[in-house]
Design a protein around this motif. Structure first.
Motif, mmCIF file in Angstrom:
data_model
loop_
_atom_site.group_PDB
_atom_site.id
_atom_site.type_symbol
_atom_site.label_atom_id
_atom_site.label_comp_id
_atom_site.label_asym_id
_atom_site.label_seq_id
_atom_site.Cartn_x
_atom_site.Cartn_y
_atom_site.Cartn_z
ATOM 1 N N GLU A 75 0.808 -1.222 0.000
ATOM 2 C CA GLU A 75 0.000 0.000 0.000
ATOM 3 C C GLU A 75 0.845 1.278 0.000
ATOM 4 O OE1 GLU A 75 -3.264 -0.194 -0.572
ATOM 5 O OE2 GLU A 75 -2.832 -2.343 -0.685
ATOM 6 N N GLU A 76 2.170 1.144 0.127
ATOM 7 C CA GLU A 76 3.037 2.329 0.079
ATOM 8 C C GLU A 76 3.032 2.916 -1.329
ATOM 9 O OE1 GLU A 76 6.912 2.575 2.015
ATOM 10 O OE2 GLU A 76 6.489 0.618 2.911
ATOM 11 N N ALA A 77 3.329 4.189 -1.422
ATOM 12 C CA ALA A 77 3.378 4.876 -2.716
ATOM 13 C C ALA A 77 4.539 4.356 -3.548
ATOM 14 C CB ALA A 77 3.505 6.374 -2.516
ATOM 15 N N VAL A 78 4.277 4.155 -4.825
ATOM 16 C CA VAL A 78 5.270 3.598 -5.731
ATOM 17 C C VAL A 78 6.504 4.503 -5.860
ATOM 18 C CG1 VAL A 78 4.334 4.531 -7.884
ATOM 19 C CG2 VAL A 78 5.539 2.344 -7.912
ATOM 20 N N HIS A 79 6.329 5.809 -5.676
ATOM 21 C CA HIS A 79 7.485 6.703 -5.830
ATOM 22 C C HIS A 79 8.579 6.396 -4.809
ATOM 23 C CE1 HIS A 79 6.926 9.523 -2.430
ATOM 24 N NE2 HIS A 79 5.634 9.321 -2.610
ATOM 25 N N LYS A 80 8.240 5.681 -3.743
ATOM 26 C CA LYS A 80 9.246 5.337 -2.731
ATOM 27 C C LYS A 80 10.222 4.261 -3.204
ATOM 28 C CE LYS A 80 6.518 6.800 1.208
ATOM 29 N NZ LYS A 80 5.903 6.398 2.485
ATOM 30 N N ILE A 81 9.840 3.524 -4.240
ATOM 31 C CA ILE A 81 10.754 2.483 -4.747
ATOM 32 C C ILE A 81 11.249 2.777 -6.165
ATOM 33 C CG2 ILE A 81 9.744 0.698 -3.274
ATOM 34 C CD1 ILE A 81 8.504 -0.476 -5.936
ATOM 35 N N MET A 82 10.838 3.892 -6.729
ATOM 36 C CA MET A 82 11.234 4.195 -8.109
ATOM 37 C C MET A 82 12.694 4.618 -8.188
ATOM 38 S SD MET A 82 9.632 7.925 -8.946
ATOM 39 C CE MET A 82 10.351 9.400 -8.225
ATOM 40 N N THR A 83 13.233 4.509 -9.375
ATOM 41 C CA THR A 83 14.542 5.057 -9.676
ATOM 42 C C THR A 83 14.295 6.451 -10.228
ATOM 43 O OG1 THR A 83 15.453 2.888 -10.183
ATOM 44 C CG2 THR A 83 16.617 4.801 -11.091
ATOM 45 N N SER A 84 14.738 7.459 -9.471
ATOM 46 C CA SER A 84 14.608 8.843 -9.926
ATOM 47 C C SER A 84 15.666 9.117 -10.985
ATOM 48 C CB SER A 84 14.820 9.806 -8.755
ATOM 49 O OG SER A 84 13.878 9.556 -7.755
ATOM 50 N N ASN A 85 15.428 10.098 -11.800
ATOM 51 C CA ASN A 85 16.375 10.469 -12.852
ATOM 52 C C ASN A 85 16.826 9.246 -13.650
ATOM 53 O OD1 ASN A 85 16.378 13.202 -11.926
ATOM 54 N ND2 ASN A 85 17.766 12.568 -10.296
ATOM 55 N N PRO A 86 15.877 8.534 -14.252
ATOM 56 C CA PRO A 86 16.260 7.340 -15.011
ATOM 57 C C PRO A 86 17.116 7.693 -16.221
ATOM 58 C CG PRO A 86 13.962 7.882 -15.384
ATOM 59 C CD PRO A 86 14.452 8.812 -14.324
#
Length: 142
Positions: A75-86
């Protein structure tokens, strides 16, 4: 049909290997929603967007390493596991340069931009159509 030599294939622009239908989820979507969307579309990565701008990417590996292995809630927000600045490349970039970027950055997914806007994605799997064994051999010799 005449086969194109690997050295010539390296100079082909990646535009021929770009999935132009970029599938994404909002940055506040849950990890579970993002995973479900990936399963629905049979894809190994998904763009994370904020107000129509791509701000990151989540891959199968991110789900394993950053969600499951760390015991995160679905249920956590996906942005917490994303790779920023791909890692990104222009649609006119050659296959050679994209393969070099993938190797250097240790990634299998590269977002593709056209006129400075992310419009698609290319993956190592898509580039396999080029007879990657021949390409890797050629790159290793250079």
């Amino acid at each position: 049909m005449k086969k194109t030599p690997p050295s010539e294939k390296l100079e082909i622009p990646i535009r021929r290997f770009v999935t132009k239908r970029l599938i994404g989820v909002n940055r506040d979507a849950t990890i579970q929603e993002a995973a479900s969307r990936m399963v629905e579309f049979k894809i190994s990565s998904i763009a994370v967007v904020d107000h129509e701008d791509v701000i990151g990417i989540v891959t199968d590996t991110d789900f394993k390493k950053k969600a499951l292995a760390e015991g995160r809630s679905p249920e956590e927000a996906v942005h917490k596991i994303m790779t920023s600045n791909p890692v990104t490349a222009d649609i006119n970039t050659t296959v050679r340069h994209v393969l070099e970027l993938m190797y250097k950055e240790k990634v299998k997914h590269i977002l593709v931009s056209e006129d400075k806007k992310i419009t698609g994605i290319t993956t190592l799997k898509e580039l396999e159509e080029l007879d990657l064994h021949g390409l890797e051999t050629l790159i290793a010799r250079e």
